[in-house]
Design a protein around this motif. Structure first.
Motif, PDB file in Angstrom:
ATOM      1  N   VAL A   1       0.856  -1.176   0.000  1.00 55.80           N
ATOM      2  CA  VAL A   1       0.000   0.000   0.000  1.00 55.80           C
ATOM      3  C   VAL A   1       0.889   1.222   0.000  1.00 55.80           C
ATOM      4  O   VAL A   1       1.877   1.280   0.732  1.00 55.80           O
ATOM      5  CB  VAL A   1      -0.899   0.004   1.253  1.00 55.80           C
ATOM      6  CG1 VAL A   1      -1.667   1.303   1.360  1.00 55.80           C
ATOM      7  CG2 VAL A   1      -1.848  -1.179   1.226  1.00 55.80           C
ATOM      8  N   GLY A   2       0.548   2.210  -0.829  1.00 60.25           N
ATOM      9  CA  GLY A   2       1.370   3.407  -0.898  1.00 60.25           C
ATOM     10  C   GLY A   2       0.556   4.682  -0.870  1.00 60.25           C
ATOM     11  O   GLY A   2      -0.662   4.672  -1.039  1.00 60.25           O
ATOM     12  N   GLU A   3       1.263   5.775  -0.670  1.00 60.65           N
ATOM     13  CA  GLU A   3       0.654   7.097  -0.660  1.00 60.65           C
ATOM     14  C   GLU A   3       1.209   7.897  -1.835  1.00 60.65           C
ATOM     15  O   GLU A   3       2.420   7.931  -2.058  1.00 60.65           O
ATOM     16  CB  GLU A   3       0.996   7.813   0.643  1.00 60.65           C
ATOM     17  CG  GLU A   3       0.459   9.222   0.711  1.00 60.65           C
ATOM     18  CD  GLU A   3       0.872   9.936   1.977  1.00 60.65           C
ATOM     19  OE1 GLU A   3       0.578  11.135   2.074  1.00 60.65           O
ATOM     20  OE2 GLU A   3       1.506   9.320   2.851  1.00 60.65           O
ATOM     21  N   VAL A   4       0.322   8.523  -2.592  1.00 64.08           N
ATOM     22  CA  VAL A   4       0.757   9.372  -3.697  1.00 64.08           C
ATOM     23  C   VAL A   4       1.442  10.600  -3.104  1.00 64.08           C
ATOM     24  O   VAL A   4       0.865  11.301  -2.281  1.00 64.08           O
ATOM     25  CB  VAL A   4      -0.436   9.786  -4.586  1.00 64.08           C
ATOM     26  CG1 VAL A   4       0.007  10.764  -5.661  1.00 64.08           C
ATOM     27  CG2 VAL A   4      -1.102   8.566  -5.207  1.00 64.08           C
ATOM     28  N   VAL A   5       2.700  10.820  -3.513  1.00 57.61           N
ATOM     29  CA  VAL A   5       3.450  11.963  -2.994  1.00 57.61           C
ATOM     30  C   VAL A   5       3.735  13.008  -4.059  1.00 57.61           C
ATOM     31  O   VAL A   5       4.260  14.084  -3.751  1.00 57.61           O
ATOM     32  CB  VAL A   5       4.774  11.529  -2.307  1.00 57.61           C
ATOM     33  CG1 VAL A   5       4.479  10.712  -1.059  1.00 57.61           C
ATOM     34  CG2 VAL A   5       5.665  10.769  -3.261  1.00 57.61           C
ATOM     35  N   GLY A   6       3.409  12.708  -5.309  1.00 54.65           N
ATOM     36  CA  GLY A   6       3.637  13.695  -6.354  1.00 54.65           C
ATOM     37  C   GLY A   6       3.362  13.144  -7.734  1.00 54.65           C
ATOM     38  O   GLY A   6       2.915  12.011  -7.895  1.00 54.65           O
ATOM     39  N   GLU A   7       3.637  13.995  -8.732  1.00 59.62           N
ATOM     40  CA  GLU A   7       3.453  13.620 -10.130  1.00 59.62           C
ATOM     41  C   GLU A   7       4.601  14.215 -10.933  1.00 59.62           C
ATOM     42  O   GLU A   7       5.021  15.346 -10.692  1.00 59.62           O
ATOM     43  CB  GLU A   7       2.123  14.170 -10.641  1.00 59.62           C
ATOM     44  CG  GLU A   7       1.765  13.707 -12.018  1.00 59.62           C
ATOM     45  CD  GLU A   7       0.403  14.218 -12.470  1.00 59.62           C
ATOM     46  OE1 GLU A   7       0.259  14.431 -13.678  1.00 59.62           O
ATOM     47  OE2 GLU A   7      -0.482  14.399 -11.620  1.00 59.62           O
ATOM     48  N   VAL A   8       5.130  13.409 -11.864  1.00 58.80           N
ATOM     49  CA  VAL A   8       6.226  13.852 -12.720  1.00 58.80           C
ATOM     50  C   VAL A   8       5.918  13.430 -14.151  1.00 58.80           C
ATOM     51  O   VAL A   8       5.806  12.234 -14.428  1.00 58.80           O
ATOM     52  CB  VAL A   8       7.569  13.228 -12.272  1.00 58.80           C
ATOM     53  CG1 VAL A   8       8.684  13.625 -13.213  1.00 58.80           C
ATOM     54  CG2 VAL A   8       7.904  13.605 -10.845  1.00 58.80           C
ATOM     55  N   ASP A   9       5.760  14.395 -15.028  1.00 58.48           N
ATOM     56  CA  ASP A   9       5.527  14.113 -16.451  1.00 58.48           C
ATOM     57  C   ASP A   9       4.410  13.097 -16.692  1.00 58.48           C
ATOM     58  O   ASP A   9       4.561  12.173 -17.491  1.00 58.48           O
ATOM     59  CB  ASP A   9       6.818  13.639 -17.124  1.00 58.48           C
ATOM     60  CG  ASP A   9       7.910  14.693 -17.114  1.00 58.48           C
ATOM     61  OD1 ASP A   9       7.572  15.888 -17.184  1.00 58.48           O
ATOM     62  OD2 ASP A   9       9.094  14.318 -17.023  1.00 58.48           O
ATOM     63  N   GLY A  10       3.304  13.211 -15.985  1.00 58.71           N
ATOM     64  CA  GLY A  10       2.174  12.311 -16.172  1.00 58.71           C
ATOM     65  C   GLY A  10       2.270  10.991 -15.430  1.00 58.71           C
ATOM     66  O   GLY A  10       1.373  10.166 -15.510  1.00 58.71           O
TER      67      GLY A  10
ATOM     68  N   LEU B   1       5.211   5.376 -11.316  1.00 58.79           N
ATOM     69  CA  LEU B   1       4.453   4.468 -12.172  1.00 58.79           C
ATOM     70  C   LEU B   1       3.465   5.228 -13.044  1.00 58.79           C
ATOM     71  O   LEU B   1       2.965   6.287 -12.660  1.00 58.79           O
ATOM     72  CB  LEU B   1       3.670   3.470 -11.310  1.00 58.79           C
ATOM     73  CG  LEU B   1       4.471   2.529 -10.423  1.00 58.79           C
ATOM     74  CD1 LEU B   1       3.568   1.880  -9.387  1.00 58.79           C
ATOM     75  CD2 LEU B   1       5.149   1.477 -11.267  1.00 58.79           C
ATOM     76  N   ASP B   2       3.151   4.629 -14.177  1.00 55.99           N
ATOM     77  CA  ASP B   2       2.072   5.140 -15.011  1.00 55.99           C
ATOM     78  C   ASP B   2       0.774   4.984 -14.209  1.00 55.99           C
ATOM     79  O   ASP B   2       0.541   3.943 -13.578  1.00 55.99           O
ATOM     80  CB  ASP B   2       2.015   4.311 -16.295  1.00 55.99           C
ATOM     81  CG  ASP B   2       0.994   4.809 -17.295  1.00 55.99           C
ATOM     82  OD1 ASP B   2      -0.150   5.121 -16.898  1.00 55.99           O
ATOM     83  OD2 ASP B   2       1.336   4.865 -18.473  1.00 55.99           O
ATOM     84  N   ALA B   3      -0.083   5.977 -14.251  1.00 53.25           N
ATOM     85  CA  ALA B   3      -1.327   5.947 -13.471  1.00 53.25           C
ATOM     86  C   ALA B   3      -2.225   4.770 -13.836  1.00 53.25           C
ATOM     87  O   ALA B   3      -3.053   4.345 -13.028  1.00 53.25           O
ATOM     88  CB  ALA B   3      -2.074   7.261 -13.635  1.00 53.25           C
ATOM     89  N   ALA B   4      -2.064   4.196 -15.040  1.00 59.95           N
ATOM     90  CA  ALA B   4      -2.890   3.055 -15.448  1.00 59.95           C
ATOM     91  C   ALA B   4      -2.569   1.797 -14.647  1.00 59.95           C
ATOM     92  O   ALA B   4      -3.324   0.838 -14.671  1.00 59.95           O
ATOM     93  CB  ALA B   4      -2.709   2.776 -16.933  1.00 59.95           C
ATOM     94  N   TYR B   5      -1.448   1.782 -13.928  1.00 62.31           N
ATOM     95  CA  TYR B   5      -1.066   0.620 -13.125  1.00 62.31           C
ATOM     96  C   TYR B   5      -1.470   0.766 -11.663  1.00 62.31           C
ATOM     97  O   TYR B   5      -1.333  -0.163 -10.887  1.00 62.31           O
ATOM     98  CB  TYR B   5       0.450   0.415 -13.171  1.00 62.31           C
ATOM     99  CG  TYR B   5       0.969  -0.030 -14.507  1.00 62.31           C
ATOM    100  CD1 TYR B   5       1.081  -1.375 -14.811  1.00 62.31           C
ATOM    101  CD2 TYR B   5       1.338   0.892 -15.469  1.00 62.31           C
ATOM    102  CE1 TYR B   5       1.556  -1.788 -16.038  1.00 62.31           C
ATOM    103  CE2 TYR B   5       1.820   0.483 -16.703  1.00 62.31           C
ATOM    104  CZ  TYR B   5       1.923  -0.850 -16.976  1.00 62.31           C
ATOM    105  OH  TYR B   5       2.390  -1.259 -18.193  1.00 62.31           O
ATOM    106  N   VAL B   6      -1.915   1.941 -11.293  1.00 58.01           N
ATOM    107  CA  VAL B   6      -2.151   2.258  -9.888  1.00 58.01           C
ATOM    108  C   VAL B   6      -3.649   2.348  -9.624  1.00 58.01           C
ATOM    109  O   VAL B   6      -4.389   2.931 -10.407  1.00 58.01           O
ATOM    110  CB  VAL B   6      -1.473   3.593  -9.530  1.00 58.01           C
ATOM    111  CG1 VAL B   6      -1.738   3.970  -8.095  1.00 58.01           C
ATOM    112  CG2 VAL B   6       0.016   3.513  -9.797  1.00 58.01           C
ATOM    113  N   GLN B   7      -4.080   1.763  -8.515  1.00 56.78           N
ATOM    114  CA  GLN B   7      -5.492   1.775  -8.155  1.00 56.78           C
ATOM    115  C   GLN B   7      -5.700   2.461  -6.814  1.00 56.78           C
ATOM    116  O   GLN B   7      -4.948   2.209  -5.866  1.00 56.78           O
ATOM    117  CB  GLN B   7      -6.021   0.344  -8.064  1.00 56.78           C
ATOM    118  CG  GLN B   7      -5.930  -0.423  -9.350  1.00 56.78           C
ATOM    119  CD  GLN B   7      -6.747   0.221 -10.440  1.00 56.78           C
ATOM    120  OE1 GLN B   7      -7.902   0.551 -10.242  1.00 56.78           O
ATOM    121  NE2 GLN B   7      -6.142   0.419 -11.589  1.00 56.78           N
TER     122      GLN B   7
END
Length: 89
Positions: free
Chosen positions: A45-54, A73-79
């Protein structure tokens, strides 16, 4: 060392990337609790800490069997973790 993740990751559904559920996922924001859809027990389980180039940057804090601490990771892999699962994992 235990071969079992510290969370009930088996409670989370496996969602393969680019399936409808992955493409239809809500926009991820900083602080959201997420998991790596195809293999919840391995990343944890993880926490989103940021975004880089999509891509999303996730702090997994070594919660899974692979011991990953931070990954991009690409957002398509993350739920997003469904709210009904938050109390069970």
């Amino acid at each position: 060392m235990s071969n079992r993740a510290p969370y009930r990751l088996d409670e989370l559904p496996v969602v393969l990337p680019y399936y409808r559920a992955a493409r239809a996922a809500a926009r991820l924001g900083k602080g959201d609790l997420v998991y790596y859809g195809p293999m919840p027990p391995f990343y944890g389980v993880g926490e989103v800490v940021g975004e880089v180039d999509g891509f999303v940057v996730i702090d997994f804090r070594g919660t899974g069997l692979f011991g990953v601490h931070e990954e991009t990771l690409d957002a398509a892999y993350v739920q997003l973790i469904p709210s009904e699962h938050l109390t069970r994992i």
